[in-house]
Design a protein around this motif. Sequence first.
Motif, short mmCIF file in Angstrom:
data_model
loop_
_atom_site.label_atom_id
_atom_site.label_comp_id
_atom_site.label_asym_id
_atom_site.label_seq_id
_atom_site.Cartn_x
_atom_site.Cartn_y
_atom_site.Cartn_z
N GLY A 186 -65.42 37.17 -10.20
CA GLY A 186 -64.18 37.93 -10.10
C GLY A 186 -63.28 37.54 -8.96
N THR A 187 -63.73 36.62 -8.11
CA THR A 187 -62.90 36.19 -6.98
C THR A 187 -61.63 35.52 -7.49
OG1 THR A 187 -64.84 35.81 -5.58
CG2 THR A 187 -62.80 34.73 -4.93
N THR A 188 -60.48 36.01 -7.05
CA THR A 188 -59.19 35.47 -7.46
C THR A 188 -58.86 34.24 -6.62
OG1 THR A 188 -58.41 37.68 -8.07
CG2 THR A 188 -56.74 36.00 -7.75
N LEU A 189 -58.50 33.16 -7.28
CA LEU A 189 -58.20 31.92 -6.59
C LEU A 189 -56.72 31.77 -6.24
CD1 LEU A 189 -60.47 29.48 -8.65
CD2 LEU A 189 -60.99 30.65 -6.49
N TYR A 190 -55.90 32.71 -6.72
CA TYR A 190 -54.45 32.63 -6.49
C TYR A 190 -53.96 33.88 -5.78
CZ TYR A 190 -53.88 28.55 -9.53
OH TYR A 190 -53.94 27.29 -10.08
N HIS A 191 -52.93 33.68 -4.96
CA HIS A 191 -52.26 34.80 -4.29
C HIS A 191 -51.20 35.42 -5.19
CE1 HIS A 191 -50.20 37.08 -1.17
NE2 HIS A 191 -49.08 36.48 -1.49
N ASP A 192 -50.60 34.60 -6.04
CA ASP A 192 -49.59 35.07 -6.99
C ASP A 192 -49.70 34.22 -8.25
OD1 ASP A 192 -48.47 32.69 -6.03
OD2 ASP A 192 -47.02 33.71 -4.75
N ASP A 193 -48.62 33.58 -8.68
CA ASP A 193 -48.71 32.77 -9.89
C ASP A 193 -48.86 31.28 -9.61
OD1 ASP A 193 -46.08 32.46 -8.95
OD2 ASP A 193 -45.34 32.01 -10.96
N ASP A 194 -48.61 30.86 -8.36
CA ASP A 194 -48.70 29.42 -8.09
C ASP A 194 -49.16 29.06 -6.69
OD1 ASP A 194 -46.40 30.28 -6.82
OD2 ASP A 194 -45.15 28.60 -7.48
N HIS A 195 -49.43 30.06 -5.84
CA HIS A 195 -49.97 29.80 -4.50
C HIS A 195 -51.44 30.20 -4.47
CE1 HIS A 195 -45.62 30.24 -3.64
NE2 HIS A 195 -45.86 29.32 -2.72
N LEU A 196 -52.27 29.30 -3.95
CA LEU A 196 -53.68 29.62 -3.84
C LEU A 196 -53.90 30.73 -2.82
CD1 LEU A 196 -55.34 26.08 -3.85
CD2 LEU A 196 -55.22 27.72 -5.73
N SER A 197 -54.88 31.57 -3.09
CA SER A 197 -55.33 32.56 -2.12
C SER A 197 -56.17 31.87 -1.05
CB SER A 197 -56.18 33.63 -2.82
OG SER A 197 -57.35 33.03 -3.37
N THR A 198 -56.56 32.62 -0.02
CA THR A 198 -57.46 32.06 0.99
C THR A 198 -58.76 31.60 0.33
OG1 THR A 198 -56.51 33.49 2.69
CG2 THR A 198 -58.68 32.54 3.15
N ALA A 199 -59.27 32.41 -0.58
CA ALA A 199 -60.49 32.03 -1.31
C ALA A 199 -60.26 30.77 -2.14
CB ALA A 199 -60.95 33.18 -2.19
N GLY A 200 -59.09 30.66 -2.75
CA GLY A 200 -58.77 29.48 -3.54
C GLY A 200 -58.69 28.23 -2.69
N ALA A 201 -58.07 28.36 -1.52
CA ALA A 201 -57.98 27.22 -0.61
C ALA A 201 -59.36 26.77 -0.16
CB ALA A 201 -57.10 27.57 0.58
N ARG A 202 -60.22 27.74 0.13
CA ARG A 202 -61.59 27.37 0.51
C ARG A 202 -62.31 26.70 -0.66
NH1 ARG A 202 -62.14 32.85 3.07
NH2 ARG A 202 -61.75 32.58 5.29
N TYR A 203 -62.08 27.20 -1.85
CA TYR A 203 -62.77 26.69 -3.04
C TYR A 203 -62.47 25.21 -3.28
CZ TYR A 203 -64.31 26.49 -7.94
OH TYR A 203 -64.93 26.15 -9.11
#
Length: 204
Positions: A176-193
């Motif tokens: 369930g971890t979201t990889l995006y902050h919105d529709d096109d910017h990665l979240s912190t978790a996404g950047a780490r991923y």
Amino acid sequence: CPPLRGIERERRPGCSDFNEALLSHVILSPNVDTVILAANWTGVLEGTRYNDETAGQNTVIDVLAGKDAPQQDAEALIKTGLYRTIQALQENGRRIILVGPVPEVGHNVPSVNHIARITDRDVNAMIAPTIEEFENQNTKTNSFLQTVADDLGIPVVWPSDILCNDRLCIVALDDGTTLYHDDDHLSTAGARYISEILDEPLSN
């Protein structure tokens, strides 16, 4: 603001001054030895977004060339601005890494992920772009960035190598971890991923 030295886009005034100030700051900071350049390259180059949403095609102006300089098309000016940025950093001893496009989703991922979880659905099945959609949108951009990297002898890394499989470009993990902050910017978790794509260029 994309890192395009001396380039101004009509609908985003002030980027040339912002980039110049940031470039000066980096050059005057001896503890900064590596600069990672990322932007919504496809939006800048083509003025389009996922599913042909308009990003607003802008008039592109070279503020350093002077009014008597020959007119160039937008792609040529964008290339000029990016080369200026990279070459200024290289001349001052900085290592450069280019980051390719992050797959755009066209939906606010955290919001849809919340709905998916409370309705016991798979958010990737709901909104993740297909690999074909990503490739169709970014073929020109990827070629542009690879040409720049080859010309200037710098590495380019591709978030899609991690985010995309042979069918989809995922927007959330199985837990369930979201990889995006919105529709096109990665979240912190996404950047780490996706951070492992930087391991090789940072180790060289």
